[in-house]
Design a protein around this motif. Sequence first.
Motif, PDB file in Angstrom:
ATOM      1  N   ILE A  43      59.212  22.478  48.843  1.00 50.28           N
ATOM      2  CA  ILE A  43      58.521  22.787  50.093  1.00 50.28           C
ATOM      3  C   ILE A  43      59.576  22.868  51.193  1.00 50.28           C
ATOM      4  CG2 ILE A  43      56.859  21.912  51.802  1.00 50.28           C
ATOM      5  CD1 ILE A  43      55.523  22.946  49.242  1.00 50.28           C
ATOM      6  N   CYS A  44      59.477  23.875  52.037  1.00 46.57           N
ATOM      7  CA  CYS A  44      60.473  24.123  53.081  1.00 46.57           C
ATOM      8  C   CYS A  44      60.581  22.923  54.023  1.00 46.57           C
ATOM      9  CB  CYS A  44      60.076  25.365  53.865  1.00 46.57           C
ATOM     10  SG  CYS A  44      61.045  25.616  55.347  1.00 46.57           S
ATOM     11  N   ARG A  45      61.834  22.521  54.325  1.00 43.40           N
ATOM     12  CA  ARG A  45      62.035  21.380  55.224  1.00 43.40           C
ATOM     13  C   ARG A  45      62.561  21.824  56.591  1.00 43.40           C
ATOM     14  NH1 ARG A  45      64.711  17.068  51.061  1.00 43.40           N
ATOM     15  NH2 ARG A  45      63.479  17.720  49.261  1.00 43.40           N
ATOM     16  N   ASN A  46      62.464  23.127  56.823  1.00 45.16           N
ATOM     17  CA  ASN A  46      62.852  23.668  58.133  1.00 45.16           C
ATOM     18  C   ASN A  46      64.301  23.359  58.509  1.00 45.16           C
ATOM     19  OD1 ASN A  46      60.228  24.699  58.557  1.00 45.16           O
ATOM     20  ND2 ASN A  46      59.548  22.642  59.142  1.00 45.16           N
ATOM     21  N   CYS A  47      65.182  23.374  57.520  1.00 43.68           N
ATOM     22  CA  CYS A  47      66.577  23.038  57.805  1.00 43.68           C
ATOM     23  C   CYS A  47      67.300  24.175  58.513  1.00 43.68           C
ATOM     24  CB  CYS A  47      67.310  22.674  56.519  1.00 43.68           C
ATOM     25  SG  CYS A  47      67.635  24.118  55.485  1.00 43.68           S
ATOM     26  N   GLY A  48      66.800  25.404  58.338  1.00 45.40           N
ATOM     27  CA  GLY A  48      67.379  26.519  59.085  1.00 45.40           C
ATOM     28  C   GLY A  48      68.530  27.231  58.398  1.00 45.40           C
ATOM     29  N   ALA A  49      68.940  26.767  57.232  1.00 42.42           N
ATOM     30  CA  ALA A  49      70.077  27.397  56.544  1.00 42.42           C
ATOM     31  C   ALA A  49      69.830  28.890  56.285  1.00 42.42           C
ATOM     32  CB  ALA A  49      70.356  26.671  55.229  1.00 42.42           C
ATOM     33  N   CYS A  50      68.591  29.249  56.022  1.00 42.34           N
ATOM     34  CA  CYS A  50      68.297  30.644  55.692  1.00 42.34           C
ATOM     35  C   CYS A  50      68.348  31.562  56.909  1.00 42.34           C
ATOM     36  CB  CYS A  50      66.925  30.738  55.023  1.00 42.34           C
ATOM     37  SG  CYS A  50      65.600  30.021  56.008  1.00 42.34           S
ATOM     38  N   VAL A  51      68.068  31.017  58.077  1.00 41.91           N
ATOM     39  CA  VAL A  51      68.003  31.853  59.287  1.00 41.91           C
ATOM     40  C   VAL A  51      69.329  32.553  59.516  1.00 41.91           C
ATOM     41  CG1 VAL A  51      67.627  31.847  61.782  1.00 41.91           C
ATOM     42  CG2 VAL A  51      66.252  30.360  60.309  1.00 41.91           C
ATOM     43  N   GLY A  66      60.125  24.767  63.227  1.00 37.54           N
ATOM     44  CA  GLY A  66      59.784  25.509  62.018  1.00 37.54           C
ATOM     45  C   GLY A  66      60.420  26.887  62.021  1.00 37.54           C
ATOM     46  N   ILE A  67      60.210  27.591  60.908  1.00 36.07           N
ATOM     47  CA  ILE A  67      60.858  28.883  60.713  1.00 36.07           C
ATOM     48  C   ILE A  67      59.805  29.977  60.808  1.00 36.07           C
ATOM     49  CG2 ILE A  67      62.218  30.276  59.088  1.00 36.07           C
ATOM     50  CD1 ILE A  67      63.653  27.761  60.081  1.00 36.07           C
ATOM     51  N   CYS A  68      60.182  31.054  61.498  1.00 31.69           N
ATOM     52  CA  CYS A  68      59.255  32.176  61.641  1.00 31.69           C
ATOM     53  C   CYS A  68      59.752  33.337  60.776  1.00 31.69           C
ATOM     54  CB  CYS A  68      59.181  32.574  63.117  1.00 31.69           C
ATOM     55  SG  CYS A  68      58.207  34.043  63.381  1.00 31.69           S
ATOM     56  N   VAL A  83      70.365  30.810  49.400  1.00 35.09           N
ATOM     57  CA  VAL A  83      71.094  29.826  50.192  1.00 35.09           C
ATOM     58  C   VAL A  83      70.281  28.545  50.400  1.00 35.09           C
ATOM     59  CG1 VAL A  83      70.351  30.491  52.509  1.00 35.09           C
ATOM     60  CG2 VAL A  83      72.687  29.699  52.158  1.00 35.09           C
ATOM     61  N   CYS A  84      68.996  28.611  50.182  1.00 40.50           N
ATOM     62  CA  CYS A  84      68.138  27.462  50.479  1.00 40.50           C
ATOM     63  C   CYS A  84      68.551  26.238  49.649  1.00 40.50           C
ATOM     64  CB  CYS A  84      66.681  27.800  50.191  1.00 40.50           C
ATOM     65  SG  CYS A  84      65.603  26.362  50.391  1.00 40.50           S
ATOM     66  N   PRO A  85      68.881  25.119  50.284  1.00 41.00           N
ATOM     67  CA  PRO A  85      69.304  23.931  49.541  1.00 41.00           C
ATOM     68  C   PRO A  85      68.130  23.156  48.945  1.00 41.00           C
ATOM     69  CG  PRO A  85      69.416  23.506  51.898  1.00 41.00           C
ATOM     70  CD  PRO A  85      68.946  24.923  51.750  1.00 41.00           C
ATOM     71  N   HIS A  86      66.909  23.580  49.259  1.00 39.72           N
ATOM     72  CA  HIS A  86      65.746  22.802  48.816  1.00 39.72           C
ATOM     73  C   HIS A  86      64.847  23.567  47.848  1.00 39.72           C
ATOM     74  CE1 HIS A  86      66.909  19.787  51.704  1.00 39.72           C
ATOM     75  NE2 HIS A  86      66.955  20.709  52.648  1.00 39.72           N
ATOM     76  N   ASP A  87      65.414  24.563  47.135  1.00 40.12           N
ATOM     77  CA  ASP A  87      64.625  25.362  46.188  1.00 40.12           C
ATOM     78  C   ASP A  87      63.328  25.857  46.819  1.00 40.12           C
ATOM     79  OD1 ASP A  87      66.473  25.238  44.203  1.00 40.12           O
ATOM     80  OD2 ASP A  87      65.510  23.591  43.113  1.00 40.12           O
ATOM     81  N   SER A  88      63.456  26.335  48.048  1.00 37.07           N
ATOM     82  CA  SER A  88      62.251  26.825  48.696  1.00 37.07           C
ATOM     83  C   SER A  88      62.494  28.234  49.236  1.00 37.07           C
ATOM     84  CB  SER A  88      61.857  25.873  49.830  1.00 37.07           C
ATOM     85  OG  SER A  88      60.599  26.242  50.342  1.00 37.07           O
ATOM     86  N   SER A  89      61.581  28.714  50.031  1.00 41.16           N
ATOM     87  CA  SER A  89      61.681  30.063  50.574  1.00 41.16           C
ATOM     88  C   SER A  89      61.030  30.092  51.950  1.00 41.16           C
ATOM     89  CB  SER A  89      60.959  31.042  49.641  1.00 41.16           C
ATOM     90  OG  SER A  89      60.643  32.219  50.336  1.00 41.16           O
ATOM     91  N   PRO A  90      61.626  30.817  52.873  1.00 40.19           N
ATOM     92  CA  PRO A  90      61.004  30.934  54.194  1.00 40.19           C
ATOM     93  C   PRO A  90      59.882  31.966  54.211  1.00 40.19           C
ATOM     94  CG  PRO A  90      63.037  32.193  54.152  1.00 40.19           C
ATOM     95  CD  PRO A  90      62.907  31.555  52.783  1.00 40.19           C
ATOM     96  N   ARG A  91      59.701  32.679  53.105  1.00 40.95           N
ATOM     97  CA  ARG A  91      58.719  33.769  53.107  1.00 40.95           C
ATOM     98  C   ARG A  91      57.355  33.303  52.600  1.00 40.95           C
ATOM     99  NH1 ARG A  91      61.687  38.089  49.641  1.00 40.95           N
ATOM    100  NH2 ARG A  91      62.862  36.319  48.856  1.00 40.95           N
TER     101      ARG A  91
HETATM  102  S1  SF4 Z   1      63.429  27.942  53.376  1.00 44.61           S
HETATM  103 FE1  SF4 Z   1      65.002  26.558  52.657  1.00 44.61          FE
HETATM  104  S2  SF4 Z   1      66.789  27.113  53.835  1.00 44.61           S
HETATM  105 FE2  SF4 Z   1      65.046  28.015  54.909  1.00 44.61          FE
HETATM  106  S3  SF4 Z   1      64.463  26.471  56.381  1.00 44.61           S
HETATM  107 FE3  SF4 Z   1      63.220  26.113  54.585  1.00 44.61          FE
HETATM  108  S4  SF4 Z   1      64.323  24.591  53.418  1.00 44.61           S
HETATM  109 FE4  SF4 Z   1      65.792  25.443  54.901  1.00 44.61          FE
END
Ligand code: SF4
Lengths: 280, 514
Positions: A43-51, A66-68, A83-91
């Motif tokens: 589950i996305c942790r809003n770390c921002g690495a993907c942005v 959060g991520i938009c 690139v996501c370090p948490h096996d998640s997706s912003p989509r």
């Molecule tokens: S999708 Fe992954 S990389 Fe992007 S904000 Fe969420 S946890 Fe971070």
Amino acid sequence: MKAVVNRIIPFSSVDGPGNRTAVFFQGCNIDCKYCHNPETRGICRNCGACVDVCPTGALSYREEGGICYDGTACVQCDACIHVCPHDSSPRTQEMTPEEVYERVKRQIPFIRGISVSGGECMLQPDFLKQLFSLVRADGLTTLIDSNGTIPFWEYPGLMEVTDGVMLDIKAFDAAEHRNVTGVSNETILANAVYLAKHAKLYEVRVVVVPGLYDAERSVKEMGAFLVPYRKTHDFRIKLIAFRPMGVRKQYAGYRVPDAAYLNRLAELLRDLGFRDIMIT
Amino acid sequence: MRDISMERVEETRKNILSIIKSPSLTHEQKLTNLANQADSLMEVLDLPEGLDELLNQSIDTKCICDLAEGHAPVRPRYIVPDYAKFMKEGCSFLQLAPPTDLSEALNHLLIFYKHVPSVTNYPVYVGQLDELLEPFMDTVDEATAKKLIRMFMVHMDRTILDSFSHANIGPEATRAGRILLEVEAELEHAVPNITLKYEEGVTDDDFALEAVRCALHSAKPSFANHRMFSGELTERYVIASCYNGLPLGGGSYTLCRLVLGNIAKRASGIADFKENQLPYVLDIMARYMDARIRFEVEESGFFENHFLAKEGFIRRDRFSAMFGLVGLAECVNLLLEKEGMTGRFGHDEKANDLGVEIMDQIKAFNDHHENPYCEVTGGHFLLHAQVGLAEDENVSPGTRIPIGEEPEELIDQLMVLNRFHKYFPSGTGDIFPIDLTVHRNPEFVLDIVKGAFRKDLRYLSFYSSDSDVIRVTGYLVKRSEMEKLDAGMAVLQNTTGLGLGASKNGHILERKVR
Ligand code: SF4
Ligand code: SF4
């Protein structure tokens, strides 16, 4: 009620019989080494690495946190999920059962049903029950694709609106199963029996990964274990060849099994009396 | 008959000589081309004023196209004989008594095909084969039946040198129909084209699934919406040539097409297009078709003298004509551009709505235009979404979404198509290359067909993304044969050349795989 949905495929030819809409939920409770869509696990942790890596500016920070994600700007390059370090997706998208139902309805009358998958969709049993009740009212059939770690017998209400389950048996031996997935397979095998007895076992899925576990022994033992239940209800066994596509780098080195090996496994099952065996 | 200039005669003589000397044409192709040259010297039709400026233009400006029908039609374009009558009564001109067993039936048909003219000089319709053969299935054992039918299909593929040739089966499952599907799945031939007339509830699922499996091997049969076609043309209809719905025992006198994109080029904007340019071209094309039909019926003598008509295998009053069109997508896109509006046909509601408005206008025109010799279709022509020519560039067939611009999801494409298929009783269709994984789940394709037909789609074709036989625009070719031709080798079938042209100009190999 809401759940995080990774994506919805309007027409799928590979998630059960006929043409079906497939709904993929986000989040999984086990860790299969050969997982081919690892971006559905966390589950996305809003770390921002993907942005920062998105080449088109489809991703941005929300003011309220959060991520938009802007789908119209996305070019499906998958840089974000790599690139996501948490096996998640912003989509992903948080949706209610009613919202998912709206997205399913567009495909009527072209589909005969829906299939839910993941991640592990059984982490949201109440959501599934609600969604299935909605689509069944339109005459659609409902299938669950599950890793089997959550006991189906604890959700009789969901079972009532479920036409069938596609169940993974990732190794028959408990220790091997633990090696492949990180957890024991006790509940999974109990689920297989429960579902078969209640005529809800649509398909058993086996991913064949040479070098990771002894598929030949596993298939033989699994076959012997399952064969008595064919009497109450016939189900398909699907032998799936490992493919490195999408698999995390550290696990992508396994060999793809050849056709002869897969055919040998199918032969073992046929000798036990199984008829509906599919190799993919 | 009007005079022509000596210059034109000289030019034609030069063309004739170059055909005679051509190293690349087969003997049959030379004869066909020589006949066309002779025909081109004729001036016998009462051509409407203004036609020349719309018709005799380069490919990127012509607004009307008569698809090489020539100046003095010697026969109707598409002829659809009543083969069932032939099976029952035999043919006195061909000195054939009715067949008594399967071998005779097949042999009779092969003889008959050689005497059915058309614009290609090959039969565009070879019969409702399951119905024709079923009564003879008990005359031999199953294995012999299969062998005979196999030889029959091979014979057709090697002697009907043009895949604008069509067999029909269905809607009911028959033994003969099943054998035909089995044989075709094995042979992977380009000729003939096959259509399954499909109706949910009438066509058994297992028969329809056999058809899907066959299509994944050999790109045929296609699926025709039997409920729709029989509602419009009665049960006595056939699918001929590419995908043309036509009355059985008749056919089509002629087919001309509007090149909508080029008509849009003449217009200053949407209003000018609708009020001036389109009505102007519609009127001229209709009167041009009237003139062709009048000549065929009143002067050519075809219907008085040809044995097909004399013995009642076709009847003059079972003929209609096809009012064709291409390039709706390019037309809509250009008009929006001229208005300074954004939006692409197939993607934006506004663009699709404009497409529907244009189709409504064409339909209304056709509903008002009367031709005395189209009694079978209420005195009107039949609209037809033409599939394009090999030399077409930037012209999408009929109302299709251009290749390369198909919506990402098939559902979205289908929901656009369903707004346009209903206009075309004499045919329209869409083609979908299908991913290999579907070989294991043919029900996937059948579900789409069922849904599509409930939604009033008319005609669908599928082929497997890796198969040798592929569907070009409406007809079939073999990839392997195109490759031979591209490498400079001679090939048997005329349509291979058309397919090669279309794969270069029309990008048919780049369709979105589903
Ligand atoms: S999708 Fe992954 S990389 Fe992007 S904000 Fe969420 S946890 Fe971070
Ligand atoms: S896939 Fe991810 S990184 Fe690539 S464009 Fe879309 S949002 Fe951006």
